[in-house]
Design an enzyme around this catalytic site. Sequence first.
Site, mmCIF file in Angstrom:
data_model
loop_
_atom_site.group_PDB
_atom_site.id
_atom_site.type_symbol
_atom_site.label_atom_id
_atom_site.label_comp_id
_atom_site.label_asym_id
_atom_site.label_seq_id
_atom_site.Cartn_x
_atom_site.Cartn_y
_atom_site.Cartn_z
ATOM 1 N N CYS A 40 0.814 -1.213 0.000
ATOM 2 C CA CYS A 40 0.000 0.000 0.000
ATOM 3 C C CYS A 40 0.854 1.273 0.000
ATOM 4 C CB CYS A 40 -0.916 -0.027 1.222
ATOM 5 S SG CYS A 40 -1.860 1.455 1.464
ATOM 6 N N GLY A 113 10.463 -13.353 7.690
ATOM 7 C CA GLY A 113 9.923 -14.115 8.817
ATOM 8 C C GLY A 113 9.481 -15.494 8.344
ATOM 9 N N LEU A 184 -7.158 0.772 -14.897
ATOM 10 C CA LEU A 184 -7.866 2.036 -15.118
ATOM 11 C C LEU A 184 -7.175 3.196 -14.410
ATOM 12 C CD1 LEU A 184 -11.557 0.817 -14.975
ATOM 13 C CD2 LEU A 184 -10.052 1.111 -16.944
ATOM 14 N N GLU A 185 -6.668 2.943 -13.191
ATOM 15 C CA GLU A 185 -5.993 4.048 -12.481
ATOM 16 C C GLU A 185 -4.685 4.405 -13.185
ATOM 17 O OE1 GLU A 185 -5.631 3.348 -8.261
ATOM 18 O OE2 GLU A 185 -7.781 3.460 -7.946
ATOM 19 N N GLU A 201 -9.033 -6.127 -22.701
ATOM 20 C CA GLU A 201 -9.782 -6.745 -21.585
ATOM 21 C C GLU A 201 -10.540 -7.980 -22.088
ATOM 22 O OE1 GLU A 201 -10.477 -6.354 -18.101
ATOM 23 O OE2 GLU A 201 -11.770 -8.050 -18.577
ATOM 24 N N HIS A 442 -25.755 23.112 0.412
ATOM 25 C CA HIS A 442 -25.803 23.551 -0.985
ATOM 26 C C HIS A 442 -24.734 24.620 -1.194
ATOM 27 C CE1 HIS A 442 -27.427 24.787 -4.843
ATOM 28 N NE2 HIS A 442 -27.318 26.044 -4.423
HETATM 29 P P1 FAD Z 1 0.799 -5.776 1.912
HETATM 30 O O1 FAD Z 1 0.465 -4.338 1.909
HETATM 31 O O2 FAD Z 1 1.002 -6.477 0.651
HETATM 32 O O3 FAD Z 1 1.960 -6.001 2.936
HETATM 33 C C1 FAD Z 1 2.550 -7.232 3.138
HETATM 34 C C2 FAD Z 1 3.931 -7.013 3.695
HETATM 35 O O4 FAD Z 1 4.440 -8.253 4.139
HETATM 36 C C3 FAD Z 1 4.937 -6.480 2.679
HETATM 37 O O5 FAD Z 1 5.603 -5.369 3.203
HETATM 38 C C4 FAD Z 1 5.900 -7.646 2.485
HETATM 39 O O6 FAD Z 1 7.229 -7.245 2.207
HETATM 40 C C5 FAD Z 1 5.821 -8.324 3.830
HETATM 41 N N1 FAD Z 1 6.197 -9.748 3.827
HETATM 42 C C6 FAD Z 1 5.746 -10.716 2.998
HETATM 43 N N2 FAD Z 1 6.271 -11.914 3.353
HETATM 44 C C7 FAD Z 1 7.072 -11.667 4.420
HETATM 45 C C8 FAD Z 1 7.885 -12.493 5.239
HETATM 46 N N3 FAD Z 1 7.948 -13.814 5.061
HETATM 47 N N4 FAD Z 1 8.593 -11.912 6.235
HETATM 48 C C9 FAD Z 1 8.523 -10.582 6.439
HETATM 49 N N5 FAD Z 1 7.755 -9.758 5.707
HETATM 50 C C10 FAD Z 1 7.039 -10.295 4.712
HETATM 51 N N6 FAD Z 1 -6.091 -0.617 -1.802
HETATM 52 C C11 FAD Z 1 -6.924 0.348 -1.367
HETATM 53 O O7 FAD Z 1 -7.682 0.101 -0.416
HETATM 54 N N7 FAD Z 1 -6.934 1.585 -1.928
HETATM 55 C C12 FAD Z 1 -6.135 1.905 -2.969
HETATM 56 O O8 FAD Z 1 -6.169 3.030 -3.462
HETATM 57 C C13 FAD Z 1 -5.255 0.909 -3.473
HETATM 58 N N8 FAD Z 1 -4.422 1.176 -4.494
HETATM 59 C C14 FAD Z 1 -3.560 0.204 -4.929
HETATM 60 C C15 FAD Z 1 -2.730 0.510 -6.001
HETATM 61 C C16 FAD Z 1 -1.857 -0.442 -6.480
HETATM 62 C C17 FAD Z 1 -0.959 -0.111 -7.645
HETATM 63 C C18 FAD Z 1 -1.778 -1.711 -5.845
HETATM 64 C C19 FAD Z 1 -0.792 -2.736 -6.319
HETATM 65 C C20 FAD Z 1 -2.605 -2.024 -4.777
HETATM 66 C C21 FAD Z 1 -3.522 -1.060 -4.323
HETATM 67 N N9 FAD Z 1 -4.392 -1.330 -3.262
HETATM 68 C C22 FAD Z 1 -5.259 -0.361 -2.839
HETATM 69 C C23 FAD Z 1 -4.406 -2.626 -2.589
HETATM 70 C C24 FAD Z 1 -3.622 -2.531 -1.272
HETATM 71 O O9 FAD Z 1 -2.310 -2.099 -1.538
HETATM 72 C C25 FAD Z 1 -3.614 -3.882 -0.584
HETATM 73 O O10 FAD Z 1 -4.933 -4.359 -0.439
HETATM 74 C C26 FAD Z 1 -2.976 -3.770 0.793
HETATM 75 O O11 FAD Z 1 -1.654 -3.298 0.704
HETATM 76 C C27 FAD Z 1 -2.989 -5.128 1.501
HETATM 77 O O12 FAD Z 1 -2.401 -4.990 2.749
HETATM 78 P P2 FAD Z 1 -1.703 -6.211 3.511
HETATM 79 O O13 FAD Z 1 -1.265 -5.651 4.808
HETATM 80 O O14 FAD Z 1 -2.581 -7.385 3.482
HETATM 81 O O15 FAD Z 1 -0.446 -6.603 2.616
HETATM 82 P P1 NAI Z 2 -8.631 -6.644 -11.052
HETATM 83 O O1 NAI Z 2 -9.103 -7.943 -10.581
HETATM 84 O O2 NAI Z 2 -9.275 -5.388 -10.564
HETATM 85 O O3 NAI Z 2 -8.752 -6.583 -12.647
HETATM 86 C C1 NAI Z 2 -8.151 -7.512 -13.490
HETATM 87 C C2 NAI Z 2 -8.794 -7.392 -14.861
HETATM 88 O O4 NAI Z 2 -8.023 -8.166 -15.759
HETATM 89 C C3 NAI Z 2 -10.223 -7.932 -14.915
HETATM 90 O O5 NAI Z 2 -11.049 -6.978 -15.526
HETATM 91 C C4 NAI Z 2 -10.093 -9.205 -15.737
HETATM 92 O O6 NAI Z 2 -11.247 -9.473 -16.494
HETATM 93 C C5 NAI Z 2 -8.908 -8.859 -16.620
HETATM 94 N N1 NAI Z 2 -8.184 -10.020 -17.136
HETATM 95 C C6 NAI Z 2 -7.844 -11.149 -16.461
HETATM 96 N N2 NAI Z 2 -7.162 -11.975 -17.275
HETATM 97 C C7 NAI Z 2 -7.063 -11.351 -18.490
HETATM 98 C C8 NAI Z 2 -6.468 -11.684 -19.728
HETATM 99 N N3 NAI Z 2 -5.847 -12.853 -19.905
HETATM 100 N N4 NAI Z 2 -6.549 -10.815 -20.753
HETATM 101 C C9 NAI Z 2 -7.197 -9.623 -20.594
HETATM 102 N N5 NAI Z 2 -7.778 -9.254 -19.429
HETATM 103 C C10 NAI Z 2 -7.710 -10.101 -18.394
HETATM 104 O O7 NAI Z 2 -7.052 -6.629 -10.781
HETATM 105 P P2 NAI Z 2 -5.991 -5.464 -10.766
HETATM 106 O O8 NAI Z 2 -6.467 -4.286 -11.534
HETATM 107 O O9 NAI Z 2 -4.710 -6.088 -11.148
HETATM 108 O O10 NAI Z 2 -5.934 -5.054 -9.243
HETATM 109 C C11 NAI Z 2 -5.552 -6.014 -8.240
HETATM 110 C C12 NAI Z 2 -6.130 -5.683 -6.919
HETATM 111 O O11 NAI Z 2 -5.549 -4.523 -6.371
HETATM 112 C C13 NAI Z 2 -7.620 -5.451 -6.996
HETATM 113 O O12 NAI Z 2 -8.242 -6.592 -6.437
HETATM 114 C C14 NAI Z 2 -7.887 -4.257 -6.181
HETATM 115 O O13 NAI Z 2 -8.698 -4.594 -5.090
HETATM 116 C C15 NAI Z 2 -6.525 -3.789 -5.677
HETATM 117 N N6 NAI Z 2 -6.411 -2.375 -6.040
HETATM 118 C C16 NAI Z 2 -7.265 -1.497 -5.438
HETATM 119 C C17 NAI Z 2 -7.253 -0.179 -5.797
HETATM 120 C C18 NAI Z 2 -8.235 0.728 -5.172
HETATM 121 O O14 NAI Z 2 -8.835 0.368 -4.173
HETATM 122 N N7 NAI Z 2 -8.431 1.927 -5.681
HETATM 123 C C19 NAI Z 2 -6.316 0.349 -6.777
HETATM 124 C C20 NAI Z 2 -5.489 -0.677 -7.356
HETATM 125 C C21 NAI Z 2 -5.541 -1.978 -6.963
#
Ligand code: FAD
Ligand code: NAI
Length: 464
Positions: A40, A113, A184-185, A201, A442
């Site tokens: 995150c 870990g 999309l983002e 898609e 408003h």
């Molecule tokens: P993570 O954040 O994945 O943290 C896991 C941690 O565990 C990592 O630091 C990793 O290094 C550590 N770890 C793993 N294995 C070990 C080990 N064996 N020993 C020690 N450390 C270890 N979610 C939203 O709600 N809003 C958003 O706007 C949003 N935007 C996103 C944008 C992108 C590009 C991406 C990729 C994700 C986004 N997400 C968003 C999703 C969000 O990042 C995740 O849902 C969230 O980080 C999950 O939290 P977590 O604590 O489960 O795991």
């Molecule tokens: P996603 O699950 O949102 O979207 C993946 C898309 O890829 C789907 O529309 C699916 O139909 C398509 N797809 C799958 N296989 C395909 C193929 N072979 N060819 C073409 N299209 C294919 O996954 P995404 O965007 O990678 O995000 C991962 C996670 O990260 C999400 O579950 C989301 O919850 C989290 N995230 C959250 C954000 C937020 O809360 N604003 C921002 C970014 C990520």
Amino acid sequence: MYDVVVIGSGPGGYVSAIRCAQLGLKTALVEKYATLGGTCLNVGCIPSKALLDSSEHFFNATHHFKEHGIEVGDVRANFTQMIQRKNDVVSQTCAGVKFLMDKNKIEVHHGIGSFINSTTIAVTGPEGVKELQTKNVIIATGSKPNFFPSMVPDKQRIITSTEALSLKEIPQKLIVIGGGVIGLELGSVYARLGSEVEVVENSPTLLGTMDGSIGKELTKILKKEGLKFHFEHQVQKVTNLGDRTSVVALDKKGNEVTFEADYCLVAVGRKAYTEGLGLDKVGISVNARGQVEVNDHLQTSVSHIYAIGDVVRGAMLAHKAEEEGVFVAEWIAGQKPHINYNLIPGVIYTWPEVASIGKTEEELKTMGIEINVGNFPIKALGRARASMDTSGFIKIISDKATDEVLGVHMIAARAADLIMEAAVAMEYRASAEDIARICHPHPTYSEAVKEAALGATGNRYLHS
Ligand code: FAD
Ligand code: NAI
């Protein structure tokens, strides 16, 4: 001996550690990377929002300022500075987590870990291996980008979200595989900065699991921002051609279509991450999706080992991980916490933003529940015209028999914040009538929430 060792410092892990410490539990946090905050803070929510905000300023300056009466001459994107600012935001936010750990007297151990047994965690880090004894363990190891054998990221030209957040140049053309949240983002970021962005898609629409109205409207809006969509195209092969990539897909008629671009972003979902944890040492297995199985108390098959966040079932969202982190801490401390999984809001930070909570119209129809729907267009708001953010709508779905609000879905400027009115209302099981009777300020976007509620209670819109 610790009361709790948390493995992983993402929003699930670090928040859980704070709540454990607040409840008087002796807590350690283990993180394999040098910075805290997980996906995150380092390569997810925070850096993507930093680039979304910067690119939106750029887009407004190049597309909207003139109409607002602001003449700014030659506007150019300094991408190096944009990435640097994003890096600064990330470092400050990660440092904030370190501060919170110190403030709460949580011992942080950097290293991988892994289980030696169910009460001993080995931490393998730069200073060698140390062993931590503990009564409870919380697995919060998160997720990594998913991909298929036809699209293996090489991190140079075929990239994941992680590389897309730190590119050295603005791509001339970017192919995005997957029209989901990341596609999309990050597609929006680069389209606003001038890249030609084409989304390939698999499904016939965007965001198929959300309310059907969202995908349709968002497709129209993003097309205006310059994104192109190729629905029902299944990717077969992605190749790095040195200075560009080629993506071969099959369209719905089975014809081969080839796209070329300087970068290809693979955004087809994320997968739970458990590598190196040594789950086999404690007899915990993962399911077919690689997730750690847990019961309603987030306990694994070993009752004092818990798992939370992206590594378990459910939405992969930071706030869901945080709620689960707090839940487990309170459960360990003997409390009776509760999470309402039906009311976890989902937000997509395109512009305008998309936000959703509760059930979709399609889900309710499948469940056989009769509904009323109120749907108010954002363009009918005075505030929207004033700010020139007129796209989108707010839709409220209520139970026909009881008027209880069952789902709220919106595309609107500031929807990420607006959705919380719906969350509060639904947590208290409000009716659409309740929302319709609340005085809304408003001129604001929140007036569309009231109007949609008026619509759901007998077509009583005041402004459309
Ligand atoms: P993570 O954040 O994945 O943290 C896991 C941690 O565990 C990592 O630091 C990793 O290094 C550590 N770890 C793993 N294995 C070990 C080990 N064996 N020993 C020690 N450390 C270890 N979610 C939203 O709600 N809003 C958003 O706007 C949003 N935007 C996103 C944008 C992108 C590009 C991406 C990729 C994700 C986004 N997400 C968003 C999703 C969000 O990042 C995740 O849902 C969230 O980080 C999950 O939290 P977590 O604590 O489960 O795991
Ligand atoms: P996603 O699950 O949102 O979207 C993946 C898309 O890829 C789907 O529309 C699916 O139909 C398509 N797809 C799958 N296989 C395909 C193929 N072979 N060819 C073409 N299209 C294919 O996954 P995404 O965007 O990678 O995000 C991962 C996670 O990260 C999400 O579950 C989301 O919850 C989290 N995230 C959250 C954000 C937020 O809360 N604003 C921002 C970014 C990520």
